[in-house]
Scaffold this motif. Structure first.
Motif: not given
Length: 153
Positions: A43-66
């Motif tokens: 999903a685009r929102g997940l890909e955008q949230a993962l962009e620039g992240r590196s191994a070991g990072e943990r985080f949360e994101v809320v992805v809207p339907p669009e």
């Protein structure tokens, strides 16, 4: 190394309904997801949230339907005469079918069965829902030549 276009990322995730908190799916206790970033495989929102992240990072994101699984379209829910059912078995809720529309193939799910009708839904099961994702980046690497040429296995 950071997640960027055409890099291979391996992540664990847990998805829940952002509004109700109901669990949807998780890779925890299973194999993590490995995908090629920037190819639309998630999903685009997940890909955008993962962009620039590196191994070991943990985080949360809320992805809207669009940015997730799209809006819900009521026109993709249809009540059909039961006589249209051509399978050898009786229809049951959860059965998946492939049908052809003017725009091409469409997977539908049986959502209700009555004496004379069957209700089918062509929406993605998560369409119209806000999704909370808990993500953990496990690894990021450059793809092999075969992965570039043929994609992930």
């Amino acid at each position: 190394m950071d997640i960027a276009d055409r890099r291979i990322a391996t992540v664990h995730f847990t998805l829940t309904d952002a509004d109700s908190g109901a669990p949807i799916t998780s890779t925890r206790g299973h194999e993590p997801l490995t995908y090629m970033h920037g190819t639309g495989g998630i999903a685009r929102g997940l890909e955008q949230a993962l962009e620039g992240r590196s191994a070991g990072e943990r985080f949360e994101v809320v992805v809207p339907p669009e940015d997730g699984f799209g809006p819900r379209h009521d026109a993709l829910v249809q009540v059909l005469p039961r006589s249209m059912w051509r399978a050898a078995t009786e229809p049951k809720v959860g059965d998946r079918l492939e049908t052809t529309t003017a725009k091409g193939p469409l997977d539908v799910v049986v959502t209700a069965v009555a004496a004379d009708t069957i209700t089918v839904d062509g929406n993605h099961p998560l369409a119209g829902r806000r999704v909370r994702a808990e993500l953990e980046v496990l690894a990021v690497r450059v793809p092999t030549a075969d992965e570039v040429r043929f994609g992930l296995g």
